[in-house]
Design a protein around this motif. Structure first.
Motif, PDB file in Angstrom:
ATOM      1  N   GLU A  14       0.836  -1.186   0.000  1.00  0.00           N
ATOM      2  CA  GLU A  14       0.000   0.000   0.000  1.00  0.00           C
ATOM      3  C   GLU A  14       0.876   1.243   0.000  1.00  0.00           C
ATOM      4  OE1 GLU A  14      -0.038   1.805   2.858  1.00  0.00           O
ATOM      5  OE2 GLU A  14       0.030   0.453   4.574  1.00  0.00           O
ATOM      6  N   GLU A  17       4.222   2.588   1.889  1.00  0.00           N
ATOM      7  CA  GLU A  17       5.560   2.027   1.693  1.00  0.00           C
ATOM      8  C   GLU A  17       6.275   2.751   0.549  1.00  0.00           C
ATOM      9  OE1 GLU A  17       5.591  -2.381   2.294  1.00  0.00           O
ATOM     10  OE2 GLU A  17       7.148  -2.301   0.772  1.00  0.00           O
ATOM     11  N   TYR A  60      10.463   2.430   1.262  1.00  0.00           N
ATOM     12  CA  TYR A  60      10.696   1.497   2.366  1.00  0.00           C
ATOM     13  C   TYR A  60      11.041   0.096   1.875  1.00  0.00           C
ATOM     14  CZ  TYR A  60       9.033   4.821   5.843  1.00  0.00           C
ATOM     15  OH  TYR A  60       8.890   5.913   6.670  1.00  0.00           O
ATOM     16  N   GLY A  61      11.069  -0.100   0.579  1.00  0.00           N
ATOM     17  CA  GLY A  61      11.365  -1.427   0.035  1.00  0.00           C
ATOM     18  C   GLY A  61      12.703  -1.433  -0.666  1.00  0.00           C
ATOM     19  N   CYS A  62      12.664  -1.667  -1.990  1.00  0.00           N
ATOM     20  CA  CYS A  62      13.918  -1.817  -2.723  1.00  0.00           C
ATOM     21  C   CYS A  62      14.587  -0.481  -2.997  1.00  0.00           C
ATOM     22  CB  CYS A  62      13.676  -2.569  -4.026  1.00  0.00           C
ATOM     23  SG  CYS A  62      12.652  -1.680  -5.200  1.00  0.00           S
ATOM     24  N   LYS A  64      13.916   1.747  -5.286  1.00  0.00           N
ATOM     25  CA  LYS A  64      14.005   2.155  -6.691  1.00  0.00           C
ATOM     26  C   LYS A  64      12.874   3.122  -7.075  1.00  0.00           C
ATOM     27  CE  LYS A  64      17.386  -0.703  -7.243  1.00  0.00           C
ATOM     28  NZ  LYS A  64      18.693  -0.109  -6.931  1.00  0.00           N
TER      29      LYS A  64
ATOM     30  N   ARG B  32      26.603  -4.982  -3.507  1.00  0.00           N
ATOM     31  CA  ARG B  32      25.824  -4.300  -4.552  1.00  0.00           C
ATOM     32  C   ARG B  32      26.517  -4.506  -5.876  1.00  0.00           C
ATOM     33  NH1 ARG B  32      22.038   0.410  -2.394  1.00  0.00           N
ATOM     34  NH2 ARG B  32      20.796  -0.348  -4.108  1.00  0.00           N
ATOM     35  N   ARG B  55      14.357 -13.671  -5.926  1.00  0.00           N
ATOM     36  CA  ARG B  55      13.769 -12.406  -5.513  1.00  0.00           C
ATOM     37  C   ARG B  55      12.871 -12.567  -4.280  1.00  0.00           C
ATOM     38  NH1 ARG B  55      10.765 -10.708 -10.284  1.00  0.00           N
ATOM     39  NH2 ARG B  55       8.954 -11.655  -9.334  1.00  0.00           N
ATOM     40  N   TRP B  68      17.954 -11.428  -0.268  1.00  0.00           N
ATOM     41  CA  TRP B  68      17.759 -10.580  -1.454  1.00  0.00           C
ATOM     42  C   TRP B  68      17.149  -9.269  -1.000  1.00  0.00           C
ATOM     43  CZ3 TRP B  68      14.132  -7.950  -4.272  1.00  0.00           C
ATOM     44  CH2 TRP B  68      14.392  -7.745  -5.642  1.00  0.00           C
ATOM     45  N   MET B  69      17.899  -8.173  -1.181  1.00  0.00           N
ATOM     46  CA  MET B  69      17.446  -6.871  -0.668  1.00  0.00           C
ATOM     47  C   MET B  69      16.744  -6.034  -1.733  1.00  0.00           C
ATOM     48  SD  MET B  69      18.362  -6.467   2.566  1.00  0.00           S
ATOM     49  CE  MET B  69      18.883  -4.831   3.061  1.00  0.00           C
ATOM     50  N   SER B  70      17.293  -6.022  -2.931  1.00  0.00           N
ATOM     51  CA  SER B  70      16.726  -5.249  -4.036  1.00  0.00           C
ATOM     52  C   SER B  70      17.346  -5.796  -5.314  1.00  0.00           C
ATOM     53  CB  SER B  70      17.007  -3.756  -3.843  1.00  0.00           C
ATOM     54  OG  SER B  70      18.290  -3.418  -4.306  1.00  0.00           O
ATOM     55  N   PRO B  71      16.907  -5.326  -6.485  1.00  0.00           N
ATOM     56  CA  PRO B  71      17.425  -5.919  -7.725  1.00  0.00           C
ATOM     57  C   PRO B  71      18.949  -5.850  -7.864  1.00  0.00           C
ATOM     58  CG  PRO B  71      15.496  -4.603  -8.198  1.00  0.00           C
ATOM     59  CD  PRO B  71      15.836  -4.362  -6.762  1.00  0.00           C
ATOM     60  N   ASP B  72      19.599  -4.993  -7.074  1.00  0.00           N
ATOM     61  CA  ASP B  72      21.060  -4.930  -7.188  1.00  0.00           C
ATOM     62  C   ASP B  72      21.746  -5.033  -5.827  1.00  0.00           C
ATOM     63  OD1 ASP B  72      20.309  -2.544  -6.159  1.00  0.00           O
ATOM     64  OD2 ASP B  72      21.202  -1.296  -7.711  1.00  0.00           O
ATOM     65  N   PRO B 127       2.799  -3.001   7.013  1.00  0.00           N
ATOM     66  CA  PRO B 127       1.737  -3.069   6.000  1.00  0.00           C
ATOM     67  C   PRO B 127       1.974  -4.203   5.014  1.00  0.00           C
ATOM     68  CG  PRO B 127       3.286  -1.359   5.418  1.00  0.00           C
ATOM     69  CD  PRO B 127       3.785  -1.958   6.696  1.00  0.00           C
ATOM     70  N   ARG B 141      11.305  -9.655   3.358  1.00  0.00           N
ATOM     71  CA  ARG B 141      10.548  -8.527   2.831  1.00  0.00           C
ATOM     72  C   ARG B 141      11.031  -7.248   3.476  1.00  0.00           C
ATOM     73  NH1 ARG B 141       6.846  -4.942   1.590  1.00  0.00           N
ATOM     74  NH2 ARG B 141       4.735  -5.607   1.078  1.00  0.00           N
ATOM     75  N   ARG B 142      11.490  -6.314   2.652  1.00  0.00           N
ATOM     76  CA  ARG B 142      11.828  -4.985   3.175  1.00  0.00           C
ATOM     77  C   ARG B 142      10.560  -4.163   3.199  1.00  0.00           C
ATOM     78  NH1 ARG B 142      16.801  -2.668  -0.029  1.00  0.00           N
ATOM     79  NH2 ARG B 142      16.782  -1.049   1.545  1.00  0.00           N
ATOM     80  N   THR B 143      10.313  -3.531   4.310  1.00  0.00           N
ATOM     81  CA  THR B 143       9.087  -2.774   4.457  1.00  0.00           C
ATOM     82  C   THR B 143       9.255  -1.727   5.553  1.00  0.00           C
ATOM     83  OG1 THR B 143       6.712  -2.961   4.834  1.00  0.00           O
ATOM     84  CG2 THR B 143       8.105  -4.490   6.032  1.00  0.00           C
ATOM     85  N   ARG B 144       8.125  -1.331   6.096  1.00  0.00           N
ATOM     86  CA  ARG B 144       8.108  -0.341   7.160  1.00  0.00           C
ATOM     87  C   ARG B 144       7.545  -1.038   8.389  1.00  0.00           C
ATOM     88  NH1 ARG B 144       3.685   2.463   8.772  1.00  0.00           N
ATOM     89  NH2 ARG B 144       2.274   1.678   7.203  1.00  0.00           N
ATOM     90  N   GLN B 147       7.207   3.343  12.216  1.00  0.00           N
ATOM     91  CA  GLN B 147       7.633   4.500  11.422  1.00  0.00           C
ATOM     92  C   GLN B 147       9.013   4.344  10.813  1.00  0.00           C
ATOM     93  OE1 GLN B 147       7.122   8.206  13.548  1.00  0.00           O
ATOM     94  NE2 GLN B 147       5.375   7.403  14.660  1.00  0.00           N
ATOM     95  N   PRO B 149      12.083   2.096   8.507  1.00  0.00           N
ATOM     96  CA  PRO B 149      12.320   1.028   7.533  1.00  0.00           C
ATOM     97  C   PRO B 149      12.920  -0.196   8.212  1.00  0.00           C
ATOM     98  CG  PRO B 149      13.831   2.885   7.165  1.00  0.00           C
ATOM     99  CD  PRO B 149      12.957   3.264   8.302  1.00  0.00           C
TER     100      PRO B 149
END
Lengths: 109, 200
Positions: A14, A17, A60-62, A64, B32, B55, B68-72, B127, B141-144, B147, B149
């Motif tokens: 949502e 993020e 808050y994610g990748c 990008k 990276r 992924r 796996w944190m992000s595409p790079d 969330p 999963r990277r998220t919040r 308040q 990250p």
């Protein structure tokens, strides 16, 4: 509440993020531009009621940046696409035109 | 060498519906670069002993793992004492390539949330769809969280491991404690499909 899918890490989340980055496909005005052009590049933004192309960041994610086509009135999301483009790709245009047949991309502004 | 201290000196809370503990010190190295490059896969496998995850996933074995944190970006985990050695091997392997390996062990705080209600505690704060059929063991999963990250990893044993910045470690601990306070069970996730084991 918007539910967005990041085209980079394919996570659906949502809007809290993500972070909105304003209007997409701005045409940069360099040192050779006129003052008026530079002013509108810096400050003048579209504020449509309806279809809008925006930049977003999956903060808050990748992390990008990406582009998003959505409807500002209904919050319908037409699709997300790569940040490395200067115009909306065909599949995004057709997704928008399915709902809004009269819609045409006005070009980078 | 100076003594390594985690942000909250391994603070622990077990008075609530889930056990919350700060774990560590854990060795963490950020990589990276082009994650699909064969040499990245090969080197990561060589120094940790696990395959590069797909992924949104995390592979681990014993004290080592790759997330796996992000595409790079990858997060490589290893015992804290081995960080200088692992880093030296990575630097040697990445020498001529456009790839970064940096020690971030001191920049992060790591928590473990354990117990039959661990899933509920996290679901209150992030969330993310944490339904047992949607968020399965091995997912990362990277998220919040609240308040700040954070990254959430569901381990094979059903416990959650949470990574956040060291500077917000106290906030994270307080938040997890509040979400795990006694009597705060929501009962949203059916217990039989949640963590399939008794609290140890």
């Amino acid at each position: 509440m918007l539910i967005l899918t990041c085209p980079c890490c394919h996570v659906t989340a949502e809007e809290t993020e993500f972070h909105a980055g304003g209007e997409a496909h701005l045409k940069r005005i360099g040192p050779d531009g006129a003052e008026g052009e530079f002013e509108s590049y810096l400050f003048m933004r579209q504020n449509p009621k309806g279809v809008h192309l925006e930049r977003w960041r999956h903060v808050y994610g990748c992390g990008k940046w990406f582009h998003l086509a959505r409807d500002t009135a209904t919050l319908e999301v037409f699709g997300a696409y790569s940040a490395q483009t200067t115009s909306p790709p065909d599949h995004i245009r057709s997704a928008i035109q399915e709902k809004h047949p009269e819609w045409q991309w006005q070009g980078a502004s | 060498m100076s003594e390594t201290v985690t942000a909250l000196k391994n603070a622990h809370y077990d008075a609530g519906i889930a056990e919350v503990s700060e774990i560590g010190p854990l060795g963490m190295i950020t990589i990276r670069g082009d994650l699909d490059a064969p040499f990245v896969r090969k080197v990561a496998k060589k120094v940790t002993g696990v395959e590069r995850p797909e992924r949104g996933m995390c592979n681990s074995e014993g004290g080592a793992g790759i997330a796996w944190m992000s595409p790079d970006e990858l997060l490589l985990m290893c015992p804290h004492a081995q960080v200088p050695d692992v880093l030296a091997r990575l630097h040697a392997a990445f020498e001529d390539t456009h790839t970064l390996a940096a020690n971030v062990s001191g920049a992060r705080a790591v928590f473990r949330v354990d117990g039959p209600h661990a899933r509920e505690v996290l679901a209150k704060l992030a969330p993310v769809d944490l339904a047992p059929e949607k968020f399965t063991p091995g997912m990362f999963r990277r998220t919040r969280v609240g308040q700040v990250p954070a990254a959430i990893w569901l381990r094979a044993d059903g416990s959650f491991q949470i990574f956040c910045f060291r500077s917000v470690a106290q906030y994270m601990f307080d938040l997890l404690k509040a979400a795990a306070q006694p009597g705060s069970e929501v009962g949203y996730f059916p217990p039989e499909s949640g963590v399939n084991r008794e609290k140890v």
